[in-house]
Design an enzyme around this catalytic site. Structure first.
Site, short mmCIF file in Angstrom:
data_model
loop_
_atom_site.label_atom_id
_atom_site.label_comp_id
_atom_site.label_asym_id
_atom_site.label_seq_id
_atom_site.Cartn_x
_atom_site.Cartn_y
_atom_site.Cartn_z
N GLY A 149 4.20 7.19 -1.77
CA GLY A 149 4.39 7.55 -3.17
C GLY A 149 3.29 8.48 -3.67
O GLY A 149 3.56 9.45 -4.38
N ALA A 181 8.86 3.46 -0.22
CA ALA A 181 9.64 2.39 0.41
C ALA A 181 8.99 1.00 0.29
O ALA A 181 9.69 0.00 0.17
CB ALA A 181 9.89 2.72 1.88
N CYS A 219 -6.41 -0.46 -8.06
CA CYS A 219 -7.64 0.32 -7.90
C CYS A 219 -8.68 -0.07 -8.94
O CYS A 219 -9.86 0.21 -8.77
CB CYS A 219 -7.34 1.81 -8.06
C1 PLP Z 1 2.58 2.10 -5.85
C2 PLP Z 1 2.79 3.25 -6.79
C3 PLP Z 1 2.49 4.57 -6.41
C4 PLP Z 1 1.83 4.91 -5.09
O1 PLP Z 1 2.66 4.75 -4.01
P1 PLP Z 1 2.01 4.53 -2.55
O2 PLP Z 1 3.18 4.53 -1.65
O3 PLP Z 1 1.32 3.21 -2.60
O4 PLP Z 1 1.09 5.66 -2.30
C5 PLP Z 1 2.76 5.58 -7.30
N1 PLP Z 1 3.29 5.33 -8.51
C6 PLP Z 1 3.59 4.09 -8.92
C7 PLP Z 1 4.19 3.87 -10.26
C8 PLP Z 1 3.34 3.00 -8.07
O5 PLP Z 1 3.62 1.76 -8.50
#
Ligand code: PLP
Length: 384
Positions: A71, A201, A326
């Site tokens: 993500g 995913a 974080c």
């Molecule tokens: C978890 C998350 C991400 C980051 O995705 P990753 O696959 O962990 O890098 C981005 N945006 C939102 C809203 C999320 O909850």
């Protein structure tokens, strides 16, 4: 001690059916999908098939789907890639003040290097962005708008369709981080009218380290990674075939169970909210009570500290977050709760419960037994 996992917005376990779908691509089908021989062609076929299935689920065309390493990478590709591709058009980006750090920190970096100017839209006390604020923020040199469709800390669902429509009218590409929406709400790029969209995913029982970026035809976004001509020159690097196959499988499973499961989780979280408010004084519910994804509730407990809350719950076997993973240990209150106008003390006293498939009414009963005693202890401790 019974262990309760209530942190599904941070990540979810891999569905065993997804693992089964992935295994052949971790074992016998190991060919590099760029190879011309049969080993390569087998893997290539699986990736093409996964792309088609995901495109169908999102209401997109196959060629508009790009696989990424998660993500964060999908979000970063949009922010940096759009800024670079559209430099001649302008250098102004609009986003919201409650985005995930994958969007927020990328925007802040572009400000720091002087590449872009960024407007951060405010939110209401319920975490909602007002379409009128977006309208006022757009400038002639705005090159991108990015507003998430559901917030990971509060679960609040933004008026994505309205925001996208405003951008379309002005000819500005609109991106939504739909990482928390996919699998919890119907996500369809045509219905929403978005140009760019990110999902991951591992937030819907798929593998970690794989994401999907939807890019509408004609939307200019430069790549983040350079190398081979993978993903139609939009994302270099040998494709993670097993993860990609797993993403398609997880997405299909999510689509078939979503409706009933979200209703169940909405009721479960309402039960928790009702119980918390009934049993504990000085508690505030954060986020919109109705316009929310079904699995998420967030509370602030007057006179408590985040660390004490999270560690105390962990000792009792209840795994939750304060919101953004974080932020733990940083002593900085959540930027989301701050943007919602919570006073510092309450923004630092928040707990997010995000439920998923293994949570039951029995879990809610357990949490309601543990939480009031913990809050009482923390408050006595704080006064001493
Ligand atoms: C978890 C998350 C991400 C980051 O995705 P990753 O696959 O962990 O890098 C981005 N945006 C939102 C809203 C999320 O909850």
């Amino acid at each position: 001690m019974k262990r309760i996992y209530a942190d599904y917005n941070a990540t979810t376990p891999l569905d065993p059916r997804v693992l089964v779908a992935m295994l052949p691509y971790l074992q016998e089908h190991y060919g590099n999908p760029s190879s011309v021989h049969i080993y390569g062609r087998e893997t290539r076929a699986a990736i093409d098939d996964a792309r088609l299935r995901l495109a169908k689920l999102l209401g997109a065309q196959e060629s508009e789907i790009v696989f990424t390493g998660g993500g964060t990478e999908a979000d970063n590709t949009v922010i940096f890639g759009a800024a670079r591709a559209r430099r001649k058009k302008g250098r102004h980006i609009v986003t919201s003040s409650v985005e995930h750090h994958a969007v927020l920190h990328a925007c802040q970096h572009l400000e720091k290097t002087g590449e872009c100017e960024v407007t951060y839209l405010p939110v209401s006390r319920e975490c909602l962005v007002a379409p009128d604020d977006l309208r006022k923020a757009l400038r002639n040199d705005t090159i991108l708008v990015s507003v998430m469709s559901a917030n990971n800390e509060t679960g609040t669902i933004q008026p994505t369709k309205d925001l996208a429509a405003i951008c379309r009218e002005r000819g500005v590409p609109f991106h939504t981080d739909a990482v928390q929406s996919f699998g919890k709400a119907i996500v369809n790029v045509e219905d929403w009218g978005v140009d760019l969209l990110s999902i991951a995913a591992h937030k819907f029982y798929g593998p970690k380290g794989v994401g999907v970026l939807y890019m509408r035809h004609g939307t200019k976004v430069n790549p983040l990674l350079f190398g081979g001509s993978h993903e139609n020159e939009r994302r270099a690097g040998t494709e993670n075939a097993a993860a990609i196959v797993g993403t398609a499988k997880a997405a299909e499973l999510a689509a078939t169970t979503m409706g009933d499961e979200q209703t169940r989780l909405f009721e479960l979280t309402e039960k928790l909210a009702g119980g918390v408010i009934e049993r504990i004084s000085g508690v505030y519910r954060n986020g919109h009570p109705k316009l929310r994804i079904g699995n998420t509730v967030n509370f602030s407990f007057d006179g408590c500290e985040e660390e004490g809350l999270l560690l105390g719950l962990d000792l009792e076997g209840v795994a939750v977050s304060s919101g953004s993973a974080c932020a733990v240990g940083s002593l900085e209150p959540s930027h989301v709760l701050k943007a919602m106008g919570l006073p510092r003390e309450l923004a630092r006293a928040a707990v997010r419960f995000s439920f998923g498939r293994d949570n039951t009414a029995e879990d809610v009963r357990c949490i309601l037994e543990i939480l009031p005693k913990l809050i009482e202890r923390l408050r006595t401790f704080a006064r001493a």
